[in-house]
Design a protein around this motif. Structure first.
Motif, PDB file in Angstrom:
ATOM      1  N   PHE A 191       0.863  -1.129   0.046  1.00 44.21           N
ATOM      2  CA  PHE A 191      -0.044  -0.043   0.235  1.00 44.21           C
ATOM      3  C   PHE A 191       0.781   1.283   0.003  1.00 44.21           C
ATOM      4  CE2 PHE A 191      -1.721   3.420   2.761  1.00 44.21           C
ATOM      5  CZ  PHE A 191      -3.116   3.646   1.848  1.00 44.21           C
ATOM      6  N   LEU A 192       1.763   1.178   0.889  1.00 39.87           N
ATOM      7  CA  LEU A 192       2.630   2.528   1.133  1.00 39.87           C
ATOM      8  C   LEU A 192       3.551   2.759  -0.295  1.00 39.87           C
ATOM      9  CD1 LEU A 192       3.566   2.285   4.793  1.00 39.87           C
ATOM     10  CD2 LEU A 192       1.831   3.841   3.675  1.00 39.87           C
ATOM     11  N   ALA A 193       4.083   1.638  -0.536  1.00 40.12           N
ATOM     12  CA  ALA A 193       5.287   1.857  -1.764  1.00 40.12           C
ATOM     13  C   ALA A 193       4.363   2.128  -3.180  1.00 40.12           C
ATOM     14  CB  ALA A 193       5.729   0.412  -2.003  1.00 40.12           C
ATOM     15  N   SER A 194       3.134   1.571  -3.306  1.00 37.70           N
ATOM     16  CA  SER A 194       2.427   1.959  -4.392  1.00 37.70           C
ATOM     17  C   SER A 194       1.757   3.335  -4.244  1.00 37.70           C
ATOM     18  CB  SER A 194       1.301   0.939  -4.332  1.00 37.70           C
ATOM     19  OG  SER A 194       0.414   1.376  -5.648  1.00 37.70           O
ATOM     20  N   LEU A 195       1.390   3.805  -3.132  1.00 37.07           N
ATOM     21  CA  LEU A 195       0.845   5.227  -3.128  1.00 37.07           C
ATOM     22  C   LEU A 195       1.904   6.064  -3.342  1.00 37.07           C
ATOM     23  CD1 LEU A 195      -1.388   7.236  -2.324  1.00 37.07           C
ATOM     24  CD2 LEU A 195      -0.784   6.714   0.297  1.00 37.07           C
ATOM     25  N   ALA A 196       3.204   5.632  -2.770  1.00 31.40           N
ATOM     26  CA  ALA A 196       4.255   6.744  -2.817  1.00 31.40           C
ATOM     27  C   ALA A 196       4.602   7.093  -4.347  1.00 31.40           C
ATOM     28  CB  ALA A 196       5.427   6.233  -2.348  1.00 31.40           C
ATOM     29  N   ALA A 197       4.666   5.689  -5.126  1.00 33.87           N
ATOM     30  CA  ALA A 197       4.967   5.688  -6.676  1.00 33.87           C
ATOM     31  C   ALA A 197       3.896   6.769  -7.355  1.00 33.87           C
ATOM     32  CB  ALA A 197       5.028   4.353  -7.234  1.00 33.87           C
ATOM     33  N   CYS A 198       2.516   6.500  -6.841  1.00 32.93           N
ATOM     34  CA  CYS A 198       1.559   7.115  -7.730  1.00 32.93           C
ATOM     35  C   CYS A 198       1.598   8.701  -7.225  1.00 32.93           C
ATOM     36  CB  CYS A 198       0.235   6.728  -6.926  1.00 32.93           C
ATOM     37  SG  CYS A 198      -1.085   7.452  -7.714  1.00 32.93           S
ATOM     38  N   VAL A 199       1.951   8.946  -6.129  1.00 34.47           N
ATOM     39  CA  VAL A 199       2.078  10.540  -5.707  1.00 34.47           C
ATOM     40  C   VAL A 199       3.150  10.971  -6.480  1.00 34.47           C
ATOM     41  CG1 VAL A 199       2.250  12.183  -4.154  1.00 34.47           C
ATOM     42  CG2 VAL A 199       0.851  10.136  -3.571  1.00 34.47           C
TER      43      VAL A 199
END
Length: 684
Positions: A191-199
Motif C-alpha cells: 500500500f505505502l510503496a504503491s501510493l508513494a509511486a503514484c504520488v
C-alpha cells in the motif's frame, strides 16, 4: 466451551460466511458505476465521476482479499477454484460485449479504428489493455479527445483488476503459508510503496501513473487492509457502534460525492487526489450497519444498479464511443444520456439472460464452465490478433475510401527541417542531462546556422503543429530565406522556464528544451519568428494541460520582442476533428458519394474556443496572431479538403495535422503574405 474454541481460524471462517453479501457495498458499486457513466455522458454534469473506478478498486481489493484470507484461514482455499470463480464472474458479460464491439466495428469502424479494436481484443484476452493503451498514450491518454473513439478504452481498469487477482491470490497464499503474521506488514508495505509511486509519478507522467498497475495497487491494497481487519481482528477490533458507524459512513459518502463533483480531468490524476474517493469508500466499508449504508446505499434502487454495475460498466462506453465514431451523430449530452438509458437496458438483459444462467450452471460444473469461458476469451484474442495484423481489413471498403482512411502523409517534410525536430524519449532524465541532450541534438543538426547570411531568416519554433508547416514553408520560401527550426514534440511552445511538474508538457525535458530555444532565439535574432503549436491541447486536455498557458504564451512573445526579436508571427490554433478527418471524409464519400468541402460534423469545439481566446489577447507591438481557424471555418463549417484530388488534397491527415497539400495551402493563403510583409518591414 464455544468461546474457548473461537480461534482466529474459526473466526475467519465465520467472517467469510456471515459477511458474504452487504447491501451497502452493493450500493457502493451503484454509486461508482453511475459516477463513471454520468462523467462519460456529460463531463460537465459530474466532472470527477471518473473516480468511480477508484471506488471499484477499493471494493474489489476488499472483497477478493476477504475471500482469499478467510478461506486460507479455514484451510479450504483453492487457487484453481478461485480462478474458476473469477472466470465465471468476469468473462460471460465481457465476451458478449467485446464480441458485439467487433461485429459493429466491422460495419462501422474505419480500418485504423478497427485495427485498434483488434489490438484491444488481443490485449483483453490476456488482460493487458492498460499496457496497450499506455503504448498509445502519445495521443492523449484516458482523458484525451481521441479516447472518445476507442470502444474498448474502459477495459483498462478490468485489466488492472485481473492482474491483481492473479498476482494477489498467489502472494497472499504464499505469505499465509510461510509466515502468517507477516500478512499485515506485506499488505501495508505494498500500500505505502504503491501510493508513494503514484504520488511521485503523477505530476511527472500522469498518463503512466493512470495506467500502470504498480501505481494503482495501493487502492486495491487499501481494501485488502480492511479485509484483514475483518477476517483476523474482528474480535479485537469489533465493528463500531451505530452512532460512530453513521458518522464514518456519512463522511465516506461525502468524500466520494465531493470527489465526483469537485474534482475534474483538468487536475493531475490519480496522485494524492485519488485518496479522496478511495478513503471515502474505505470509510463506508469499515463502518457497516450505518443509517447511510442501510438507507442511501442499501435501498432497492441502489441495489438494482449495484447488481447490474459490471455489465453496465461494460456496455456504456462502447455505445458512447460508437456515437463519436458514427458520422452524422452529434454526441450531445441528451444523446449520450439517451445511450446511457440504453446501456442500462442492455446491462439488465445481460445480467438476466447471460450472467445468472451461467452462474447457475457453474454451480453444477464449475471447472467445465471456467474452461469453456477461457477458451472463448482466447478465441476473441485470436480474432483480435488477426484483425490487428490485417490492419483493420481495409478491403471492406471501396479502394478510394480505403486510401483516404489510410492516408497519413503529414506536412512535416524536408530533411533540413526535420533533422531539427526533437522527438520524445520515453525515459526520464535529470534536468542537467536533459540540457545536455537538447544542446547535443540541435547542435549536431546545425539547427541555428544560416545557409546564407545575406538572406532574411525565418525561425520556426513549436511542436508538431509547427512541423506540419514545413512543407508549405519550404515551397514558399526555399531559396528566398534561411529556413531554420528549433522544434520539439510534447512541449508547450514559447514558455520560458517551464514548470517541471505539470504533466506531459511541463517536465525537465521541456524546461531544458524551451530554455535552449529561448536562448538561441535571442542569439539568432531572426527577421521573423514563426510560432505554432497545438495550443488547445495545453489549454484544455487533462494530461497535457499547462495552467495559465495562453497567458504564458502571450508573455513569452512579448518578452522576446522586448529582447530584440522585431517580428513574431503566431500561427493560430487549427480546427481539429474527432474522429479524425480522413475517417470523416471517407464516410462522407461512402454515404453521400462525394466529399463535402466544408462541414460542421466532427469539428471539436475546444480548438475553436482556444482560437477565439488567443485572437482576443493583447499581443502587443511586433506580434501578429493569425487565426487559421477563422479562415478555414465559416457558416458552412470547417474546410475539409483543399482540392478534388483525394486523398492528397485532404486538409489534414488526423485530428488536425496538415497534409502536404494542406500545409502548402495554409502557408500560401494565410501565413506567407504576413511573413513576407514582416520581412519587408524588418529590412527597411
Amino acid at each position: 466451551m464455544e468461546k474457548a474454541l473461537d480461534t482466529p481460524d474459526i473466526a475467519a471462517a465465520r467472517a467469510g460466511r456471515d459477511l458474504d453479501f452487504r447491501k451497502d457495498i452493493n450500493g457502493l458499486r451503484a454509486l461508482a458505476v453511475l459516477g463513471v457513466v454520468a462523467f462519460h455522458a456529460d463531463r460537465a454534469l459530474v466532472p470527477g465521476g471518473f473516480a468511480g473506478v477508484d471506488v471499484f478498486f477499493v471494493i474489489s481489493g476488499f472483497l477478493i482479499s476477504r475471500i482469499i484470507l478467510s478461506e486460507c484461514a479455514a484451510a479450504r482455499f483453492s487457487l484453481a477454484m478461485f480462478y474458476a470463480k473469477r472466470a465465471r464472474r468476469i468473462l460471460p458479460a465481457l465476451i458478449l460485449v467485446v464480441s458485439c464491439v467487433w461485429i459493429v466495428g466491422w460495419f462501422r469502424a474505419a480500418p485504423t479504428q478497427f485495427r485498434d479494436i483488434g489490438g484491444g481484443l488481443l490485449g483483453n484476452s490476456y488482460f493487458t489493455v492498460n499496457f496497450w493503451l499506455l503504448r498509445l498514450a502519445g495521443v492523449g491518454g484516458y482523458f484525451g479527445a481521441d479516447s472518445t473513439t476507442k470502444p474498448l478504452l474502459h477495459l483498462w481498469s478490468l485489466s488492472i483488476e485481473e492482474q491483481f487477482y492473479i498476482v494477489w491470490s498467489v502472494l497472499l497464499l504464499a505469505v499465509f503459508r510461510i509466515r502468517r503474521n507477516l500478512l499485515p506488514a506485506v499488505i501495508a508495505g505494498i500500500f505505502l510503496a504503491s501510493l508513494a509511486a503514484c504520488v511521485i509519478l503523477t505530476p511527472i507522467d500522469p498518463i503512466a501513473a493512470f495506467y500502470l498497475p504498480w501505481t494503482r495497487a495501493w487502492e486495491l491494497a487499501l481494501g485488502a487492509l480492511i479485509a484483514y481487519r475483518e477476517v483476523f481482528l474482528l474480535e479485537a477490533l469489533p465493528y463500531p457502534g451505530r452512532g460512530v458507524a453513521n458518522i464514518g459512513a456519512a463522511l465516506g459518502v461525502a468524500l466520494m460525492l465531493g470527489a465526483f463533483f469537485l474534482m475534474s480531468e483538468a487536475q493531475p490524476f490519480p496522485g494524492w487526489r485519488a485518496m479522496i474517493p478511495t478513503a471515502g469508500c474505505a470509510l463506508v466499508i469499515a463502518h457497516p450497519r450505518s443509517l447511510v449504508g442501510d438507507v442511501a446505499l442499501g435501498n432497492r434502487v441502489a441495489g438494482f444498479f449495484g447488481v447490474i454495475s459490471y455489465p453496465l460498466y461494460l456496455w456504456h462506453w462502447p455505445l458512447f464511443a460508437f456515437a463519436h465514431i458514427w458520422p452524422g451523430i452529434i454526441p450531445t449530452p441528451p444523446v449520450m444520456l439517451g445511450l446511457a438509458v440504453v446501456a442500462v437496458g442492455l446491462a439488465t438483459l445481460t445480467y438476466r439472460l447471460i450472467e445468472a444462467p451461467v452462474a447457475a450452471t457453474f454451480r453444477r460444473r464449475p471447472f467445465a464452465i471456467a474452461l469453456a469461458l477461457t477458451a472463448m476469451l482466447a478465441a476473441t484474442g485470436v480474432v483480435g490478433r488477426i484483425t490487428y495484423d490485417a490492419k483493420g481489413f481495409p478491403g471492406r471498403f471501396p479502394p478510394l475510401v480505403a486510401r483516404i482512411f489510410d492516408f497519413d502523409v503529414n506536412g512535416a517534410q524536408g530533411k533540413r527541417l526535420m533533422q531539427c525536430f526533437y522527438q520524445r524519449d520515453d525515459r526520464a532524465y535529470s534536468l542537467e542531462e536533459e540540457r545536455r541532450r537538447a544542446a547535443r541534438f540541435f547542435e549536431d543538426g546545425r539547427c541555428g546556422e544560416k545557409d546564407d547570411p545575406a538572406k532574411p531568416t525565418i525561425l520556426v519554433v513549436g511542436d508538431s503543429h509547427a512541423a506540419h508547416l514545413f512543407a508549405g514553408l519550404t515551397q514558399a520560401f526555399a531559396g528566398k530565406a534561411n529556413l531554420l527550426t528549433l522544434s520539439s514534440v510534447f512541449c508547450a511552445p514559447l514558455v520560458e522556464h517551464v514548470a517541471m511538474d505539470e504533466g506531459v508538457a511541463g517536465t525537465p525535458r521541456c524546461r531544458a528544451i524551451n530554455d535552449y530555444v529561448f536562448e538561441h532565439i535571442r542569439a539568432i535574432r531572426p527577421d521573423v519568428l514563426l510560432v505554432a503549436g497545438y495550443f488547445a491541447q495545453y489549454d484544455h486536455e487533462a494530461n497535457w494541460r499547462y495552467p495559465g498557458y495562453l497567458d504564458d504564451l502571450v508573455e513569452g512573445a512579448r518578452r522576446l520582442h522586448r529582447d530584440g526579436v522585431r517580428s513574431i508571427v503566431v500561427a493560430g490554433q487549427v480546427p481539429t476533428w474527432a474522429p479524425i478527418l480522413p475517417i470523416l471524409v471517407g464516410r462522407d464519400i461512402l454515404e453521400r458519394g462525394e466529399a463535402a468541402e466544408f462541414s460542421r460534423i466532427g469539428v471539436r469545439p475546444d480548438s475553436l474556443e482556444t482560437d477565439r481566446a488567443l485572437a482576443a489577447k493583447d499581443w502587443g507591438e511586433g506580434v501578429a496572431y493569425i487565426s487559421q481557424a477563422k479562415t478555414l471555418c465559416g457558416a458552412e463549417g470547417c474546410r475539409r479538403v483543399v482540392g478534388r484530388n483525394l486523398p492528397e488534397d485532404l486538409l489534414a491527415v488526423d485530428y488536425g495535422h496538415y497534409s502536404v497539400n494542406g500545409s502548402i495551402f495554409a502557408v500560401k493563403t494565410m501565413l506567407a503574405p504576413v511573413i513576407e510583409a514582416e520581412i519587408a518591414r524588418s529590412r527597411q
